[in-house]
Write an enzyme that holds these catalytic residues in place. Structure first.
Site, short mmCIF file in Angstrom:
data_model
loop_
_atom_site.label_atom_id
_atom_site.label_comp_id
_atom_site.label_asym_id
_atom_site.label_seq_id
_atom_site.Cartn_x
_atom_site.Cartn_y
_atom_site.Cartn_z
N ARG A 194 -74.25 -21.06 75.72
CA ARG A 194 -73.04 -21.70 76.28
C ARG A 194 -71.87 -20.72 76.29
O ARG A 194 -71.07 -20.68 77.20
CB ARG A 194 -72.71 -22.97 75.50
N GLN A 222 -61.51 -32.16 73.14
CA GLN A 222 -62.82 -32.21 72.48
C GLN A 222 -63.68 -31.06 72.97
O GLN A 222 -64.75 -30.81 72.41
CB GLN A 222 -63.52 -33.53 72.80
N HIS A 281 -62.78 -30.17 68.13
CA HIS A 281 -64.20 -29.90 67.83
C HIS A 281 -64.51 -28.40 67.80
O HIS A 281 -65.67 -28.02 67.84
CB HIS A 281 -65.09 -30.59 68.87
N CYS A 318 -67.22 -17.44 59.06
CA CYS A 318 -68.08 -16.98 57.97
C CYS A 318 -68.36 -18.14 57.03
O CYS A 318 -67.43 -18.79 56.53
CB CYS A 318 -67.41 -15.83 57.22
#
Ligand code: BV8
Length: 241
Positions: free
Chosen positions: A58, A92, A110, A118
């Site tokens: 993506r 979102q 989100h 990390c």
């Protein structure tokens, strides 16, 4: 001078016409993948390679140079630039199309495809444009295998909730764009606006969402049509106040 503030919630539908597939539509992302296999902390523990690949693909598509902000993103950036009060975009989405369109006041509830985190130090790396592989090292620990996408998976706490609830409580407009209203707590924001603010609630979506009955004003159709139209009307109104 109208100094009222606007909170805009966006979902995958605002990026659909830029070529980024939504989650729950025909050929949606969740059609090709199971949430439990690619978008939970358990999935990441069980099969990190599968989860990393889902996000690497993506991220790569987002950065390929063929995904651009559309007229809805641009209209929202114009609203922020011209509205006399504050405009906050709570998205979102994990793409960067609001920022590329010129919006500055954007919260990614989100997370973002262009951030890595990390798992040892919680340090966030931005912008992160490469694939995260099991050999990829983080600069803070100099260890391989510690990095994950800085994305909120199902069962994880979304980002910036206190700030979002406060902004909704102070808003005069709550505008929901391109979201099916199926994922909480974001799907609960319109109810929060109704109970704890004086905001006019507006839904701009391709079709009525699960929550359409909760909105005072609703306009349906592609975001590249409904959003510029609605924002033109808002800006006209603000100049006449
Ligand atoms: C939380 C990142 C609590 C990933 C996403 C069991 C355990 C734990 C929690 C739960 C549980 N059961 C339920 C929950 C709550 C859960 C939830 O809501 N589940 C749902 C499925 C029932 N929520 C969570 O887990 C959240 N965390 O609750 O934490 C907590 C409390 C204390 C301590 C710890 C935790 C976290 C949710 C975040 C999950 N991550 N994304 C990724 O992107 O890969 S969610 C994912 O769905 C995306 O972010 C997406 O944005 C979001 C919502 O989807 P939409 O954006 O609405 O997209 P969708 O395809 O559904 O709809 C598109 C809409 O656009 C449609 O209406 C369509 O008509 C419209 N459209 C299409 N084209 C156009 C258009 N509109 C206009 N123009 C067009 N052209």
């Amino acid at each position: 001078m109208n100094s009222s503030s606007i909170v805009v919630l966006t979902g995958a539908g605002v990026s659909a016409e830029s070529g980024i597939e939504t989650f729950r539509g025909p050929k949606g992302l969740w059609e090709g993948h199971s949430i439990d296999e690619v978008a939970t902390p358990e999935a990441f523990l069980k099969n990190p390679k599968k989860v990393q690949t889902f996000y690497n693909e993506r991220r790569k598509k987002l950065l390929m140079g063929s995904v651009f902000p559309n007229k809805a993103h641009l209209a929202l950036a114009k609203l922020e630039a011209k509205w006399p009060g504050t405009v906050l975009i709570v998205t979102q989405n994990v793409d960067n199309l609001h920022e590329l369109a010129g919006s500055k006041n954007v919260l990614h509830i989100h997370g973002s495809l262009l951030e890595a985190r990390c798992t040892q130090t919680d340090k966030v790396y931005f912008p992160w444009k490469e694939a995260i592989l099991k050999t990829t090292k983080c600069a803070c620990c100099d260890l391989a295998g510690t990095l994950r996408p800085n994305i909120v998976w199902f069962g994880e706490m979304p980002f910036e909730l206190p700030r979002i609830f406060e902004a909704i409580e102070q808003s005069s407009w709550f505008i929901s764009i391109g979201t099916s209203g199926q994922v909480y707590p974001a799907a609960g924001f319109v109810e929060h606006a109704r109970l704890h603010s004086k905001a006019t609630t507006v839904e701009l979506n391709l079709e009525p969402s699960m929550l359409s009955h909760l909105f005072a004003d609703k306009h349906y159709g592609p975001a590249t049509e409904t959003v510029p139209d609605y924002i033109e009307g808002l800006l006209l109104e603000s100049t006449s106040m």
